[in-house]
Enzyme design. Structure first.
Site, PDB file in Angstrom:
ATOM      1  N   ASP A   1       0.834  -1.197   0.000  1.00 49.59           N
ATOM      2  CA  ASP A   1       0.000   0.000   0.000  1.00 49.59           C
ATOM      3  C   ASP A   1       0.873   1.253   0.000  1.00 49.59           C
ATOM      4  OD1 ASP A   1       0.925  -0.488   2.569  1.00 49.59           O
ATOM      5  OD2 ASP A   1      -1.031  -0.596   3.504  1.00 49.59           O
TER       6      ASP A   1
ATOM      7  N   ASP B   1      -8.139  -2.492  14.235  1.00 45.20           N
ATOM      8  CA  ASP B   1      -9.526  -2.672  13.790  1.00 45.20           C
ATOM      9  C   ASP B   1      -9.651  -3.819  12.781  1.00 45.20           C
ATOM     10  OD1 ASP B   1      -8.248  -1.593  11.622  1.00 45.20           O
ATOM     11  OD2 ASP B   1      -9.516   0.190  11.461  1.00 45.20           O
TER      12      ASP B   1
ATOM     13  N   HIS C   1      -7.794  -4.283  10.069  1.00 46.53           N
ATOM     14  CA  HIS C   1      -7.453  -4.020   8.664  1.00 46.53           C
ATOM     15  C   HIS C   1      -6.161  -4.734   8.291  1.00 46.53           C
ATOM     16  CE1 HIS C   1      -5.163  -0.244  10.098  1.00 46.53           C
ATOM     17  NE2 HIS C   1      -4.276  -0.827   9.316  1.00 46.53           N
TER      18      HIS C   1
ATOM     19  N   GLU D   1      -9.738  -1.054   5.207  1.00 46.36           N
ATOM     20  CA  GLU D   1     -10.420  -0.688   6.436  1.00 46.36           C
ATOM     21  C   GLU D   1     -11.734  -1.465   6.590  1.00 46.36           C
ATOM     22  OE1 GLU D   1      -8.777   0.881   8.481  1.00 46.36           O
ATOM     23  OE2 GLU D   1      -8.025   2.834   7.857  1.00 46.36           O
TER      24      GLU D   1
HETATM   25  N1  LIG Z   1      -0.882  -0.043   6.322  1.00 43.13           N
HETATM   26  C1  LIG Z   1      -0.245  -0.529   7.505  1.00 43.13           C
HETATM   27  C2  LIG Z   1      -0.569  -1.981   7.690  1.00 43.13           C
HETATM   28  O1  LIG Z   1      -0.030  -2.726   6.622  1.00 43.13           O
HETATM   29  C3  LIG Z   1      -0.017  -2.471   9.020  1.00 43.13           C
HETATM   30  O2  LIG Z   1      -0.285  -3.835   9.175  1.00 43.13           O
HETATM   31  C4  LIG Z   1      -0.655  -1.707  10.147  1.00 43.13           C
HETATM   32  C5  LIG Z   1      -0.181  -2.180  11.533  1.00 43.13           C
HETATM   33  O3  LIG Z   1       1.071  -1.646  11.813  1.00 43.13           O
HETATM   34  P1  LIG Z   1       1.994  -2.128  12.998  1.00 43.13           P
HETATM   35  O4  LIG Z   1       2.646  -3.377  12.552  1.00 43.13           O
HETATM   36  O5  LIG Z   1       2.986  -1.009  13.187  1.00 43.13           O
HETATM   37  O6  LIG Z   1       1.126  -2.304  14.178  1.00 43.13           O
HETATM   38  O7  LIG Z   1      -0.279  -0.346   9.974  1.00 43.13           O
HETATM   39  C6  LIG Z   1      -0.611   0.290   8.735  1.00 43.13           C
HETATM   40  O8  LIG Z   1      -1.932   0.655   8.757  1.00 43.13           O
END
Ligand SMILES: N[C@@H]1[C@@H](O)[C@H](O)[C@@H](COP(=O)(O)O)O[C@@H]1O
Length: 261
Positions: free
Chosen positions: A67, A136, A138, A143
């Protein structure tokens, strides 16, 4: 789904790296799916160490990011392409020309999404996709409410995600872009092996839903229940709300299937 609960935090890096390495050993031209966020960092560091020791080479691999934010200029320190270069590509021997991301500054964002889907297909699809998970539920930036069959497209970030990610933007919520480009749930589900890492208690409810909840767009990660090959690497805190946690501990004993039963 194989649910591997890892008691020692330092084991997350080697186990995640093994998940990637087995594909690269089987096929040096493997196509890797890369995720941003803090969850995969130990895996990236371990892969970097293996490449530095000459035990592994990614020089013939392709890689695709999940992304990207819309509107951050190339080279912005929080643009996901910059983050992945800093946190991973600089540590390994991937050819930068083989690392593909979405252009969040493209004039034609929808065209950019179509181009990306075509590029993944032209590479033969993704062999192994690393994933984190949002609080949440995602995955990538899909989302709650995302179509479980979605492909790469423009999404609007939720307030919760922007608040969570404000820490990367000097705690300035308003600096976090409102829109992003993201592989869809259908795109992610097309990868042949998914390796999801979740660490810490804040992820416990999302992990419970992912593994044990009803499949629902309200918790987008639940779509992975339909995928034939998913490995979930968890620390005990992230696993703490699993209804069948004791069973997963007994079934997997902290070892993914590729380490044998
Ligand atoms: N787009 C990214 C996701 O790909 C990731 O999984 C999420 C959780 O991040 P973290 O691993 O820092 O908790 O954060 C962002 O929203």
């Amino acid at each position: 789904m194989e649910i591997v609960i890892i008691d020692e935090p330092e084991d997350v890096g080697p186990l995640g790296a093994d998940a990637i390495a087995q594909h690269v050993v089987a096929n040096p031209e493997a196509v890797l799916g890369l995720a941003t966020g803090s969850s995969p960092l130990r895996v990236y560091q371990e892969l970097g160490a293996r490449v530095a020791r000459g035990e592994l080479s990614l020089s013939r691999c392709q890689a695709f990011l999940l992304d990207e934010y819309v509107g951050l200029p190339a080279g912005h320190p929080e643009a996901y392409r910059t983050v992945i270069d800093r946190e991973f590509c600089d540590l390994v021997d991937l050819d930068p020309a083989n690392v593909h991301g979405l252009d969040g500054t493209a004039e034609d964002l929808l065209g950019e999404c179509t181009r990306y889907e075509s590029a993944i297909a032209a590479a033969g699809g993704i062999d192994v996709q690393l994933l984190g998970i949002g609080r949440d539920g995602h995955i990538a930036f899909n989302e709650p409410g995302s179509s479980l069959g979605s492909r790469t497209r423009v999404k609007t970030l939720t307030t919760q995600t922007r608040l969570d990610n404000a820490r990367f933007f000097g705690d300035d919520f308003h600096a976090v872009p409102l829109h992003c480009l993201t592989q869809g749930i259908g795109t992610i589900s097309s990868a042949r092996h998914l390796v999801l890492i979740a660490l810490g208690e804040p992820k416990a409810e999302a992990v419970h839903q992912l593994v044990e909840g009803p499949i629902s767009a309200l918790w987008p990660a639940t779509a992975l229940q339909l995928h034939p090959h998913v490995t979930v690497l968890l620390d005990p805190a992230a696993a703490s709300r699993l209804q069948f946690g004791a069973y997963y501990r007994e079934a997997y004993r902290g070892k993914p299937s590729w380490q044998g039963f």
